[in-house]
Design an enzyme around this catalytic site. Structure first.
Site, PDB file in Angstrom:
ATOM      1  N   GLU A  84     -14.689  17.561 -49.693  1.00  0.00           N
ATOM      2  CA  GLU A  84     -13.326  16.054 -49.306  1.00  0.00           C
ATOM      3  C   GLU A  84     -14.597  15.198 -48.770  1.00  0.00           C
ATOM      4  OE1 GLU A  84     -12.386  18.102 -45.355  1.00  0.00           O
ATOM      5  OE2 GLU A  84     -11.108  16.699 -45.257  1.00  0.00           O
ATOM      6  N   LYS A 129      -3.992  14.639 -48.138  1.00  0.00           N
ATOM      7  CA  LYS A 129      -4.238  15.527 -48.021  1.00  0.00           C
ATOM      8  C   LYS A 129      -2.952  15.650 -47.070  1.00  0.00           C
ATOM      9  CE  LYS A 129      -7.541  17.881 -44.653  1.00  0.00           C
ATOM     10  NZ  LYS A 129      -8.645  17.987 -44.518  1.00  0.00           N
ATOM     11  N   CYS A 142      -9.115  20.660 -48.200  1.00  0.00           N
ATOM     12  CA  CYS A 142      -9.472  21.172 -47.025  1.00  0.00           C
ATOM     13  C   CYS A 142      -9.268  22.659 -46.668  1.00  0.00           C
ATOM     14  CB  CYS A 142     -10.395  20.633 -46.071  1.00  0.00           C
ATOM     15  SG  CYS A 142     -11.239  21.767 -45.151  1.00  0.00           S
TER      16      CYS A 142
END
Ligand code: CDV
Length: 371
Positions: free
Chosen positions: A62, A149, A219
């Site tokens: 990330e 995300k 993540c």
């Protein structure tokens, strides 16, 4: 234990080989003043190593090229903007700061998965910020998939305690608006079925015989079964997940009376990392390539390492030994996904979606009435 690989370049006996040599490229710490060019030089070393090992897919963490800046309160918009990448002609592979990495992937004929902070154009002269990951296919010679995300952890405002570790992702990014869209990556397996050669799309005979089905998450997403299952329902065979996970942040993560030291807190964070990706891989019968940025960033903020590749049975097949730049190479056989997809997690036979409505109708907890 020495780092291992399992590369056989073999076929599966019965049918065409669906084995892909994949590399997770863990990165050690990157500090605020570190130039992207320095990080890219480190990445190139890992790409060189990957090339010698026959890697076909290279996976970065990330926000790979800069420090994990959401830990800092940045109030000057110009300073903040420096952490973001802007596509050129709508193409992330041409984004000024990232282009050299895509160029190297093209030169080496390697697919690339890379995370970055994206500054996207919105209407008028406005822009929007996302925490983004894209997939570059060497066979297609272009970026073929983008993921933004969805689960942004942390807070909008910093914590009161001045030396607390912040996680200001809700301040700096909008929640991803592209959903969990699986995609096929061309050129990685032998003789895949195509639209022309395959039979009807849902014919069982054709399952697991096309080009590899990939999904991306970033993540915090990996902790949410809600992120895995949409991919599972699209037959995902490999999930790519980069992360920056703090090893010490009691304000963010809460406290556990059993955890008495920073070392114990980090070990607990490593445990939760594995727990999440092992379960996600197992219950969706897919490989997952989980890649950390790690070590002590900006002098005092520990990020966990623990990069690992997990097989469709949920077992970790290889994991990082260091908290620095390190390449994890594994030959992943996509046919291994068939066991779980055909038996314990044969969704079409065992799922009961008529009972799952609460999961999409409700966000927070509603407890049963008091007695
Ligand atoms: N970058 C992240 O998303 N980090 C989060 C927080 C909670 C540490 C994570 O889930 O790892």
């Amino acid at each position: 234990m020495e780092p291992i690989t399992n590369i056989t370049n073999g076929t599966n006996g019965a049918g065409p080989s669906r084995k892909i040599v994949v590399a997770g490229a863990q990165l050690g710490p990157i500090d605020v003043p570190t130039a992207r060019s320095e990080v890219i030089a480190r990445i190139f070393k890992l790409m060189d190593e990957a090339k010698t090992k026959g890697v076909k897919l290279f996976v970065l963490p990330e926000i790979a090229l800069v420090t994990f800046f959401p830990r800092h309160l940045i109030t000057n918009p110009e300073e903040l903007e420096k952490y973001f990448e802007r596509e050129v002609d709508g193409d992330p592979a041409k984004a000024h700061n990232m282009k050299p990495v895509f160029d190297k992937a093209r030169e080496y004929g390697m697919d690339l998965s890379i995370g970055y902070a994206e500054c996207a154009d919105a209407s008028g002269d406005k822009h929007e910020h996302y925490n983004t990951n894209v997939y570059y296919s060497a066979a297609a010679d272009k970026v073929i998939a983008k993921y933004r995300k969805v689960h942004l952890p942390g807070t909008v405002e910093p914590y009161e305690r001045p030396d607390a570790t912040n996680q200001l992702e809700k301040r700096y990014f909008k929640p991803g608006n592209l959903g969990f869209k699986a995609f096929r990556a061309p050129g990685l397996v032998e003789s895949p079925l195509t639209k022309a050669s395959g039979k009807a799309a849902n014919d069982k005979e054709t399952l697991g015989r096309g080009d590899p089905i990939m999904g991306m998450m970033i993540c915090n997403d990996r902790r949410w079964p809600e992120a895995w299952r949409p991919y599972g329902l699209q037959g995902v065979e490999m999930v790519l997940c980069g992360y920056n996970t703090t090893g010490w942040a009691p304000e963010l993560l809460g406290t556990n009376p059993k955890i008495k030291t920073k070392e114990m807190a980090k070990n607990e964070a490593l445990f939760h990392n594995k727990l999440s990706v092992q379960h996600g891989s197992y219950s969706n019968a897919c490989w997952s390539i989980n890649v950390a940025k790690c070590g002590m960033e900006d002098g005092k903020y520990p990020l966990i390492g623990g990069s690992c590749i997990v097989d469709p049975d949920g077992e970790v097949v290889i994991e990082a030994k260091t908290e620095g730049d390190e390449l994890l190479v594994w030959e992943c056989d996509l046919d291994f996904c068939k066991r779980g997809k055909g038996k314990v997690f044969a969704f079409e036979r065992h799922r009961r979606p008529e009972h799952y409505g609460i999961m999409v109708e409700q966000t927070g907890v509603k407890e049963p009435d008091f007695l």
